[in-house]
Design an enzyme around this catalytic site. Sequence first.
Site, PDB file in Angstrom:
ATOM      1  N   SER A   4       0.859  -1.173   0.000  1.00 53.37           N
ATOM      2  CA  SER A   4       0.000   0.000   0.000  1.00 53.37           C
ATOM      3  C   SER A   4       0.896   1.223   0.000  1.00 53.37           C
ATOM      4  O   SER A   4       2.090   1.145   0.317  1.00 53.37           O
ATOM      5  CB  SER A   4      -0.875  -0.009   1.260  1.00 53.37           C
ATOM      6  OG  SER A   4      -1.482   1.248   1.493  1.00 53.37           O
ATOM      7  N   TYR A  47      -2.363  -1.408  10.555  1.00 51.57           N
ATOM      8  CA  TYR A  47      -2.257  -1.525   9.096  1.00 51.57           C
ATOM      9  C   TYR A  47      -0.912  -0.988   8.598  1.00 51.57           C
ATOM     10  O   TYR A  47      -0.221  -1.628   7.800  1.00 51.57           O
ATOM     11  CB  TYR A  47      -3.416  -0.765   8.450  1.00 51.57           C
ATOM     12  CG  TYR A  47      -3.581  -0.985   6.967  1.00 51.57           C
ATOM     13  CD1 TYR A  47      -4.351  -2.039   6.491  1.00 51.57           C
ATOM     14  CD2 TYR A  47      -2.982  -0.140   6.040  1.00 51.57           C
ATOM     15  CE1 TYR A  47      -4.521  -2.246   5.123  1.00 51.57           C
ATOM     16  CE2 TYR A  47      -3.144  -0.338   4.680  1.00 51.57           C
ATOM     17  CZ  TYR A  47      -3.913  -1.388   4.225  1.00 51.57           C
ATOM     18  OH  TYR A  47      -4.074  -1.584   2.870  1.00 51.57           O
TER      19      TYR A  47
END
Length: 266
Positions: free
Chosen positions: A148, A161
């Site tokens: 990401s 995350y």
Amino acid sequence: MTASRALPGPHASTLDLGGRTALVTGAAGGIGRACVLRLAAAGAKVRAVDRDDAGLQALTEQSAGLPGSVEPHVLDLTDLDAAEAAAAGTDVLVNNAGLQLVRPIEEFPPDVFHTVLTVMLEAPFRLIRGALPHMYGQGWGRIVNISSVHGLRASAYKAAYVAAKHGLEGLSKTAALEGASHGVTSNCVNPAYVRTPLVEKQLADQARAHGIPEERVLSEVMLQDSAVKRLIEPEEVAEAVAYLCSPQASFMTGTSLVLDGGWSAH
């Protein structure tokens, strides 16, 4: 003077994975679904791994008629031994499964932090560990880790995350260094916000964390740092995955293919 090698022709980028076995985690929706369909379209036999049985069955039906095949594999990635076993014999591994919770650190539930790190970092390690013996044995393999922009940049309220994605970047680089002499590449694909259920579910949490209405979250939070003011489509991420499996990407390893709309250019 050594003669230069001929460059690939204009149609050499067509991906042919006939005879190859791929494994994709988080396969029942979003990026995972798009990757399964793309790799099956290239002729691969794809092990579609997810805990969503109904979603996998729908995916299998959707894949009918593609050159490759889709084999649904219901699995909870917190079962690490089962995850490692599932990866045995794979030529292409796509670590995609993920989950998200948006909370300040002082309010972040420790059990959720543990689960996120298990699914998004420890499970990829075990899957890579399970896949490497076959890849090394044949002298070819492709590991693609769906990271990401948060593997390269941090955001508030996403401690688990961000930590998991940063860890995945390091794991991917280590696999690249170890696998290079065996014909195995390992890379990350780093999208910004993708049009997936995972992103859609964040809207309420982001609105609560930032104290703004949900309808303002997309423009004021999610796309604030992106020069390109739209969400990425899952199929665009799947094309990046396909490129990393192609012969043209055989020299590309230990790096991150960033699809962030200019976010990290700031």
